[in-house]
Scaffold this active site. Structure first.
Site, short mmCIF file in Angstrom:
data_model
loop_
_atom_site.label_atom_id
_atom_site.label_comp_id
_atom_site.label_asym_id
_atom_site.label_seq_id
_atom_site.Cartn_x
_atom_site.Cartn_y
_atom_site.Cartn_z
NE ARG A 166 4.98 7.99 5.07
CZ ARG A 166 4.72 7.39 6.23
NH1 ARG A 166 4.51 8.11 7.31
NH2 ARG A 166 4.70 6.08 6.32
CB SER A 199 3.99 3.15 1.71
OG SER A 199 3.78 2.54 2.93
CD GLU A 241 5.32 7.21 1.53
OE1 GLU A 241 4.89 7.33 2.65
OE2 GLU A 241 6.14 6.33 1.22
N1 EPU Z 1 -4.93 -3.09 4.75
C1 EPU Z 1 -5.63 -3.99 4.01
N2 EPU Z 1 -4.97 -4.62 2.99
C2 EPU Z 1 -3.67 -4.37 2.71
C3 EPU Z 1 -2.97 -3.43 3.48
C4 EPU Z 1 -3.62 -2.79 4.51
O1 EPU Z 1 -6.81 -4.24 4.23
O2 EPU Z 1 -3.15 -4.98 1.78
C5 EPU Z 1 -5.60 -2.47 5.90
C6 EPU Z 1 -5.04 -3.04 7.22
O3 EPU Z 1 -5.72 -4.17 7.61
C7 EPU Z 1 -5.21 -1.89 8.18
C8 EPU Z 1 -5.09 -0.66 7.29
O4 EPU Z 1 -5.29 -1.09 5.95
O5 EPU Z 1 -6.48 -1.93 8.76
C9 EPU Z 1 -3.77 0.03 7.45
O6 EPU Z 1 -2.70 -0.88 7.16
P1 EPU Z 1 -1.31 -0.82 7.94
O7 EPU Z 1 -1.57 -0.72 9.39
O8 EPU Z 1 -0.48 -1.95 7.45
O9 EPU Z 1 -0.67 0.55 7.57
P2 EPU Z 1 -0.71 1.43 6.26
O10 EPU Z 1 -1.61 2.59 6.51
O11 EPU Z 1 -1.02 0.58 5.09
C10 EPU Z 1 1.22 3.02 7.02
C11 EPU Z 1 2.50 3.55 6.46
C12 EPU Z 1 3.60 2.52 6.57
C13 EPU Z 1 3.77 2.15 8.04
C14 EPU Z 1 2.42 1.62 8.56
C15 EPU Z 1 2.45 1.30 10.04
C16 EPU Z 1 1.84 5.12 4.72
C17 EPU Z 1 1.79 5.42 3.27
N3 EPU Z 1 2.33 3.94 5.07
O12 EPU Z 1 0.80 1.94 6.18
O13 EPU Z 1 4.81 3.15 6.14
O14 EPU Z 1 4.77 1.17 8.21
O15 EPU Z 1 1.40 2.62 8.36
O16 EPU Z 1 2.41 2.46 10.77
O17 EPU Z 1 1.46 5.96 5.52
C18 EPU Z 1 6.32 3.48 4.36
O18 EPU Z 1 6.07 4.67 4.47
O19 EPU Z 1 7.11 3.04 3.50
C19 EPU Z 1 5.63 2.54 5.22
C20 EPU Z 1 5.78 1.23 5.12
#
Ligand code: EPU
Length: 335
Positions: A163, A236, A331
């Site tokens: 990012r 995010s 972010e």
């Molecule tokens: N998780 C939870 N509770 C929640 C959300 C997430 O326990 O409410 C856990 C999930 O179960 C998973 C882990 O956290 O094990 C990661 O969650 P997820 O795969 O949904 O991805 P993220 O790390 O929360 C990032 C990006 C997203 C992108 C997703 C998929 C960032 C800040 N965000 O989210 O990007 O879509 O990965 O690759 O890096 C964005 O930038 O606007 C965005 C949506």
């Protein structure tokens, strides 16, 4: 170019904040930035606003908003296995995805569904479902501000990271991106490292193909993220924190199911999981809330003011710190 005074920004920010700016200039050609520089218009506070999907306006913007409206996708080189596309900054990101699917160009398909314009993609190195845009960027073109000196940075000069890029760090507020050059594969080449995506493919009994990956990414996105045409938000809201190994080991004692990813010598945690574990998921204060399906997303259910959003995200940051001694960073750009 089109110039507006005291311009409402409601339709230019996906958080749906009812704010305005002193001046709004829509650029219809990239070179128009040179005229603006010659007129010394960039000697006041200014902000380059793409699709407005990664910004929280906390008040009226007392300055100039520049909005690139020029669009276009040009194939500038074709080899046996690759093509190079030069895409204008004002092109909608999803239009580029559609173009790639139509022409069978591989590389960007996991990034379907991300709101915003092409010119914004390199700034924060957008990423999702195992792919970051840097993986397909060949170069970025634009002008250095405020003198409007043209630049052409190769991918390795853009300092891309999670990012992050040179455009967000040392050149923050000092560049106007006009085009992004993408090098894409003409041969099938898929990234299926993200578990929920590979699971969705097998659950729907689909073979990997551009269409099927796009379909599955959209299904996964829809299951976790709000539809920005219906609920105000900026994706995010927080970055996933990258912490020293000691912090990870300490937290792992407290949260045995802690999610983590390697990040060089450090460890990347999932901010959404920490916010969720702290009990904020689905929490709502008036029209400001934490999205019930993904705790990383702060939402405006209708009439939340910038102050309502600020109070909520500050409480989340402070509570996550109290419970886990991890400092979350927004972010989104907060103006
Ligand atoms: N998780 C939870 N509770 C929640 C959300 C997430 O326990 O409410 C856990 C999930 O179960 C998973 C882990 O956290 O094990 C990661 O969650 P997820 O795969 O949904 O991805 P993220 O790390 O929360 C990032 C990006 C997203 C992108 C997703 C998929 C960032 C800040 N965000 O989210 O990007 O879509 O990965 O690759 O890096 C964005 O930038 O606007 C965005 C949506």
């Amino acid at each position: 170019m089109k110039v507006f005074q005291n311009y409402p920004l409601l339709d230019h920010n996906t958080f749906k904040m009812k704010v305005s700016c002193r001046q709004f200039i829509e650029l219809e050609r990239p070179e128009e930035i040179v005229n603006l520089c010659e007129q010394h218009l960039l000697e006041q506070p200014f902000y380059i606003l793409g699709g407005g999907s990664n910004v929280l306006f906390t008040k009226d913007y007392d300055g100039l908003i520049l909005h690139p409206a020029f669009q276009g996708i040009d194939k500038i080189e074709e080899e046996a296995r690759h093509v190079t596309l030069r895409v204008a900054a004002g092109t909608e990101w999803e239009k580029l995805i559609d173009y790639c699917i139509q022409h069978h160009y591989f590389g960007l398909e996991n990034l379907t569904g991300i709101p915003g314009l092409v010119g914004s993609a390199p700034v924060q190195n957008i990423g999702a479902y195992g792919v970051e845009v840097k993986d397909c960027i060949l170069a970025v073109d634009g002008y250095l501000l405020p003198k409007a000196t043209p630049f052409h940075y190769q991918c390795d000069e853009c300092q891309f990271g999670y990012r992050s890029s040179i455009f967000k760090k040392e050149l923050k507020g000092k560049t106007f991106i006009t085009h992004v050059l993408f090098r894409l594969s003409k041969e099938p080449h898929y990234t299926l490292t993200y578990k929920a995506l590979s699971e969705e493919l097998s659950c729907q009994q689909l073979e990997p193909s551009l269409d099927n990956i796009v379909r599955c990414v959209r299904a996964v996105r829809d299951s976790k993220l709000p539809d920005i045409t219906k609920i105000g938000c900026a994706g995010s809201f927080f970055q996933n924190p990258i912490v020293p190994n000691e912090d990870y080991q300490r937290l792992k004692q407290q949260l045995p199911d802690l999610v983590s990813y390697p990040a060089g010598e450090k460890v990347k945690l999932a901010a959404g999981q920490l916010i969720d574990k702290a009990g904020w998921k689905g929490h709502r204060e008036g029209d400001a809330g934490i999205y019930p399906k993904q705790a990383l997303v702060v939402v405006n259910y209708g009439n939340a003011s910038p102050e309502d959003i600020r109070q909520l995200y500050e409480k989340v940051i402070s509570d996550v710190y109290t419970k886990f001694q991890i400092t979350l960073q927004p972010e989104v750009n907060i103006l």
